[in-house]
Write a protein that holds these residues in place. Structure first.
Motif, mmCIF file in Angstrom:
data_model
loop_
_atom_site.group_PDB
_atom_site.id
_atom_site.type_symbol
_atom_site.label_atom_id
_atom_site.label_comp_id
_atom_site.label_asym_id
_atom_site.label_seq_id
_atom_site.Cartn_x
_atom_site.Cartn_y
_atom_site.Cartn_z
ATOM 1 N N TYR A 1 0.879 -1.159 0.000
ATOM 2 C CA TYR A 1 0.000 0.000 0.000
ATOM 3 C C TYR A 1 0.923 1.217 0.000
ATOM 4 O O TYR A 1 1.637 1.455 0.975
ATOM 5 C CB TYR A 1 -0.925 -0.028 1.216
ATOM 6 C CG TYR A 1 -1.769 -1.292 1.249
ATOM 7 C CD1 TYR A 1 -2.940 -1.381 0.515
ATOM 8 C CD2 TYR A 1 -1.354 -2.402 1.988
ATOM 9 C CE1 TYR A 1 -3.701 -2.554 0.528
ATOM 10 C CE2 TYR A 1 -2.109 -3.579 2.006
ATOM 11 C CZ TYR A 1 -3.284 -3.641 1.265
ATOM 12 O OH TYR A 1 -4.024 -4.796 1.277
ATOM 13 N N SER B 1 -6.352 -1.623 -2.135
ATOM 14 C CA SER B 1 -6.790 -0.285 -1.739
ATOM 15 C C SER B 1 -6.837 -0.193 -0.220
ATOM 16 O O SER B 1 -6.694 -1.190 0.488
ATOM 17 C CB SER B 1 -8.170 0.013 -2.317
ATOM 18 O OG SER B 1 -9.174 -0.716 -1.616
ATOM 19 N N PRO C 1 -3.118 4.975 -5.379
ATOM 20 C CA PRO C 1 -3.770 3.728 -5.807
ATOM 21 C C PRO C 1 -3.071 3.045 -6.977
ATOM 22 O O PRO C 1 -2.989 1.813 -7.026
ATOM 23 C CB PRO C 1 -5.177 4.191 -6.201
ATOM 24 C CG PRO C 1 -5.369 5.498 -5.496
ATOM 25 C CD PRO C 1 -4.016 6.128 -5.433
#
Length: 489
Positions: free
Chosen positions: A88, A125, A119
């Motif tokens: 992430y 996500s 993203p």
């Protein structure tokens, strides 16, 4: 006339050789002097000051969670099984504020950092759901294990009242930046100061929209060897987290730039507020990035070694296995440990207690590629892992039959590299111009020597060709000359 022309060429050649030799000695001095002028922290140095102040290069933080696959089995005493989720990725924005220059050659500042989710660079996500150990429950249980049994029972009932279990299943965004918790509200109301944050509780809540403390560093104006070296942090010359004066020392820089003119024997010391201590990287090998020479620095195997393996680290104990840094003293006594990702360079026994880890140097080792002449990092990858020490604590039923284990929760990488116009400027200033100067100095020497040689050869040949022929003067010489002429005929 010929004599004068030849002498003129010889003089010109000598001057060219002399100029080339002078450039060999003076050229590096000129370049070093320019490096010193542009390395000093001074607002008049547009490029270097902007790089230091606003961090204009791309910088990203990639976070990998260890999703727990068997939480119920762990409570029954079985080995934890984890799978890595992520990355992430967050773009990091860092900017120095409250910049104040002092008369003693130092400058103070606060560096604020913000993170923005990317993203397109992430695998998943912030809405992804993962399961990790609940630090509020399992961490607090270890902290309270020596309290009276009745108190531990009360703590356990408090956990049940606020429906806090041993494991959390939350969205990535909530785990990162905070989630609402009745227990957190209760503790902040009745036991203020017990938790690091007064609002939501998250693993990186302290990181976002925060500063790293008040750094005061040397500008290098009085001594370029001290540029970027930390003079104090939050007004302190040393910290008080650790057991020995050596461990509490604030060494090196703030971890962004280093003094110029480095050698292979130079190390990279820096103070890390997040690790609560000074760290030091060591030279590994030379390299090249986009034509720019660099030195690669890496973490030594002794960085997180325990005191029995590496005596100087005794001051950072109480220790567990090598490869773990106990940061509980600067993390509200929470049983938190820092290590390299997947326990890279740590005691192999740590891998026996958790299933799903696979350490490799390429993926989990940290490094800094730095330009040795200027001390400016070209490519950076800092990788660290956050671990929670957990165990069964009698009286706190939430801990079940958990076996004693240092449990990995997540690891993160902060990486950045110089590119674009800044890289082009670096290449032109640090590679092209010195190369041109070196070519010119040897070209002058070669041209001068060639000019001297050609001038001498041409002069000697012309002198021979222009030398007057000798005619016979005496009677005997004329007779011999005539006879010689007849013989030839």
């Amino acid at each position: 006339m010929v004599h004068r022309v030849a002498v003129g060429f010889i003089v010109a050649g000598v001057l060219a050789v002399t100029f080339g030799i002078v450039m060999i000695f003076v050229g590096p001095i000129i370049i070093d002097d320019q490096i010193v002028k542009n390395t000093v922290i001074d607002p008049s140095n547009d490029l270097s000051y902007t790089m230091w102040k606003d961090l204009p290069v791309p910088f990203f933080m990639s976070v990998y969670f260890f999703n727990v696959l068997n939480p119920q089995e762990i409570l029954n005493g079985e080995k934890p099984m984890v799978e890595q989720r992520g990355p992430y990725v967050y773009r990091k924005q860092a900017r120095k504020q409250n910049i104040t220059f002092h008369d003693n050659g130092t400058v103070s500042y606060l560096e604020y950092r913000r993170y923005f989710f990317e993203p397109s660079m992430s695998v998943g996500s912030e809405e992804d759901v993962v399961t990790i150990p609940n630090m509020l429950v399992l961490g607090a249980s270890v902290m309270m294990e020596n309290l009276p049994f009745a108190v531990r029972l009360l703590i356990s009932s408090t956990f049940k009242t606020f429906k806090e279990g041993p494991f959390l299943t939350k969205k990535v965004g909530e785990l990162m930046w905070g989630y609402d918790s009745g227990l957190v509200e209760f503790l902040n109301k009745y036991l203020p100061g017990m938790l690091p944050s007064s609002g939501k509780f998250g693993l990186f809540t302290e990181f976002n929209n925060s500063n790293t403390g008040l750094f005061t560093i040397h500008t290098g104006k009085d001594d370029i060897r001290k540029v970027h070296q930390v003079d104090s942090w939050n007004g302190l010359k040393e910290v008080s987290y650790w057991k020995t004066p050596q461990a509490n020392m604030i060494n090196g820089t703030a971890g962004q730039m280093w003094p110029p003119f480095m050698t292979k024997e130079t190390t990279l010391p820096f103070y890390s507020p997040d690790a609560c201590r000074s760290l030091e990287l060591v030279y590994e090998r030379p390299g090249v990035m986009e034509g720019i020479p660099l030195y690669r620095y890496v973490a030594p195997k002794t960085m997180f070694a325990n005191g029995s393996t590496y005596a100087p680290n005794e001051g950072f104990c109480p220790c567990r296995q090598s490869g773990l840094l106990n940061v509980s003293t600067c993390r509200y006594n929470s049983p938190v440990f820092i290590s390299h990702p997947h326990f890279f360079n740590a005691d192999p026994v740590l891998l026996d207690f958790v299933q799903g880890l696979n350490p490799t140097e390429e993926q989990h080792g940290l490094f800094i590629d730095i330009h040795p002449e200027t001390g400016v990092p070209l490519n950076v990858s800092i990788r660290l892992q956050l671990n929670l020490y957990m165990k069964r604590v009698s009286g706190i039923t939430e801990t079940g039959k958990i076996s004693e284990v240092v449990m990995p929760m997540l690891w993160f990488e902060e990486r950045g590299y110089i590119d674009g116009p800044i890289l082009s400027t670096f290449y032109t200033s640090l590679v092209v111009l010195p190369t041109v100067m070196e070519v010119l100095q040897y070209s002058f020497i070669a041209l001068g020597l060639a000019t001297i040689v050609v001038a001498v050869v041409v002069y000697r040949r012309l002198k021979v060709r222009l030398r007057p022929q000798r005619h016979p003067s005496s009677l005997s010489e004329k007779r011999n000359y005539c006879e010689a002429s007849k013989t030839v005929r």
